[in-house]
Design an enzyme around this catalytic site. Sequence first.
Site, PDB file in Angstrom:
ATOM      1  N   GLU A 115       0.827  -1.196   0.000  1.00 56.12           N
ATOM      2  CA  GLU A 115       0.000   0.000   0.000  1.00 56.12           C
ATOM      3  C   GLU A 115       0.866   1.254   0.000  1.00 56.12           C
ATOM      4  OE1 GLU A 115      -2.973   2.425   3.049  1.00 56.12           O
ATOM      5  OE2 GLU A 115      -2.380   0.351   3.498  1.00 56.12           O
ATOM      6  N   ASP A 167      -1.200  -2.689   5.886  1.00 55.95           N
ATOM      7  CA  ASP A 167      -0.997  -2.331   7.289  1.00 55.95           C
ATOM      8  C   ASP A 167      -1.817  -3.244   8.203  1.00 55.95           C
ATOM      9  OD1 ASP A 167       0.617  -0.336   6.384  1.00 55.95           O
ATOM     10  OD2 ASP A 167      -0.902   1.253   6.583  1.00 55.95           O
ATOM     11  N   ASP A 224      -3.924  -2.712  10.469  1.00 58.28           N
ATOM     12  CA  ASP A 224      -5.029  -2.018  11.112  1.00 58.28           C
ATOM     13  C   ASP A 224      -6.291  -2.243  10.290  1.00 58.28           C
ATOM     14  OD1 ASP A 224      -4.563  -0.507   8.878  1.00 58.28           O
ATOM     15  OD2 ASP A 224      -3.913   1.293   9.942  1.00 58.28           O
ATOM     16  N   ASP A 268      -7.897  -0.196   8.263  1.00 59.72           N
ATOM     17  CA  ASP A 268      -7.758   0.240   6.870  1.00 59.72           C
ATOM     18  C   ASP A 268      -7.002  -0.795   6.057  1.00 59.72           C
ATOM     19  OD1 ASP A 268      -9.196   2.551   6.915  1.00 59.72           O
ATOM     20  OD2 ASP A 268      -7.494   3.835   7.443  1.00 59.72           O
TER      21      ASP A 268
END
Length: 692
Positions: A474, A547, A549, A551
């Site tokens: 990303e 990541d 998390d 998102d």
Amino acid sequence: MASAASDYSARHLTVLEGLEAVRKRPGMYIGSTDSRGLMHCLWEIIDNSVDEALAGHGREISVILHADSSVEVRDRARGLPIDVEPRTGLTGVEVIFTKLHAGGKFGGGAYGSSGGLHGVGASVVNALSERLDVEVDRDGATWAMSFHRGEPGEFLDADGPDPKATFVPFTDASRLRKVGRVAKATTGTRVRYWADPQIFTKDAAFLADELARRARQTAFLVPGLGIEIVDERGEERTVQEFRYEGGISEFVEYLAPDAGITGTWRLTGEGGFSETIPVLDEQGHMVSREVERTCEVDVALRWGTGYDTTVQTFVNIIATPKGGTHLAGFEAALVKLIRDQVAANARKLKAGSDRIEKDDLMAGLTAVVTVRLPEPQFEGQTKEVLGTPAVRQIVSQVIARELGAILTSTKRDEKAQSALLLEKVVSEMKARISARSLKETARRKSALESSSLPTKLVDCRSNDVAQTELFIVEGDSALGTAKPARDSEFQAILPIRGKILNVQKASMADMLGNAECAAIIQSVGAGSGRTFDLSAARYGKVILLSDADVDGAHIRTLLLTLFYRYMRPLIEDGRVFAAVPPLHRIQVKHRGKPDEFVYTYSDRELHGVLARLKKAGKTWVEPPQRYKGLGEMDADQLAETTMDRARRTLRRVTIGDAERSSSVFELLMGNEVAPRREFIVTSQPDRERIDV
């Protein structure tokens, strides 16, 4: 043929002067010298008899294909003129068969409209025949005349007519031979000729099927006319007869390949126009004169359930296979009229703002378009294209008026048929637009799959598919960390910008138009959808590195949706993985020793590790580092925890129950909001896992 110079007089020069041009360049007059040209000659003779029928004289025509390769055309019309034409001093028969641009079709005296335009039909056939015999029943007698390659004279036949028999040309004056007597009321013409082998190719032959097709067509166009085809060339004599009373309405029903959604509609009318033409005055001089013409229009048409289009056009019963001004006027009126009707009923038909094209309304149409007018202008003697300019507007006006009245009629049957027609046209329009969209998508897809690799792909050096890996990361910040952390021999990196398109909701065209989706498909190199070829994939593993998390989980879900819908064989083969990057890093203190780094992958694991360290009496740097993204890690940390094959953790993505997987993807990523809301409410997710 007599060849003595003394027998060749100036009179022969006069007769053959024009016909020699025909023999030198036959293609100008009949198109070709093969079977097609041979058939054209035959129809020049037949059309003369048909023109008589159109004028109300004679309702029977016979065509006989003799075994000696000759052909004969018989009719029971008025018979060719046998009296002397005053300007030339020749009989009407000789004028018709030896003079170009001469005959009853000039000046409008004998025919209001005719198939023969140029006045060269009979004379051209005569010029290209080794022998031509004419017999005329008229005035109580049968009159005859023979020609050899256009020159009048007599054949000295022994046993029946023979083109190889000795020919004696007329020298002083031509004469019609009186060869028999008939009843005073009996009239008609018989023309028999042998095509010249010096002109036509060896394989040229009269085509029985083509002759029958054209005879049937002519019988449709002239209601009540009987045409008999007799073929004596084979072992058995065959006879076909064509006669139809219904005219072009019956012709349309014969041509239609499908069931109708409308009845056969007959549209008739006429219009006038003026044109300036050259004519001969009483002194024989060519002068220009403006004349008034009348063009009669007769059209029969119907729409069927199929998609094929059959439109045949005719001028004075002569087929014009390449169209012309009458077809242009017909199509222009149809397009304008149907567009107006669709626009007037757009809401009811759900037509939208798209524009009706000609192909939309031509689908399923069967039509016969005929016009009759004096001296039509054709493009070439073969009469394949009508060129008279005024006909276009006249045909267009007739169609607009007559068909417009049907489409706006309040009669129950016509109203119902009109509604079905408009629905079909709109359906065709929508199908065309959809097909064009699919075609553009296919083109884009093909171009995408065959194009070079995306520029932002950081590829590996190895070509060993079993060892290579593609990391999809990303953003550029993650690329900056992952690039030095990778093993460049086997590991490639493709950065994407944030959250890609939700392909569960988007069409294939939208997916292919999305830069990030296109880059992923190009990098994998195995295509997409039905054309996906697993053996062509460039990497043994595709690893989604996002990541740790919410998102990151969302991005990973969007990527998995793309792979599931368009590159599913990769998942089925176990070649798609999710990387497991750490969420925290704990720096543990050791007296007299280097600090130790402990990585945890969830808040629960973090609390558990800290509790154990505290119980063991160890200290750590407060607070433990929480990675907000891969960009916060340095290359060594990312390599150690996520990319190093010896120490990393990967989660293989599997489909398991494909039907359940599909339903989950549709629930989480599809268009229906209510089931997704119910899922969120009823599943009671952990509050800590939701970004607030």
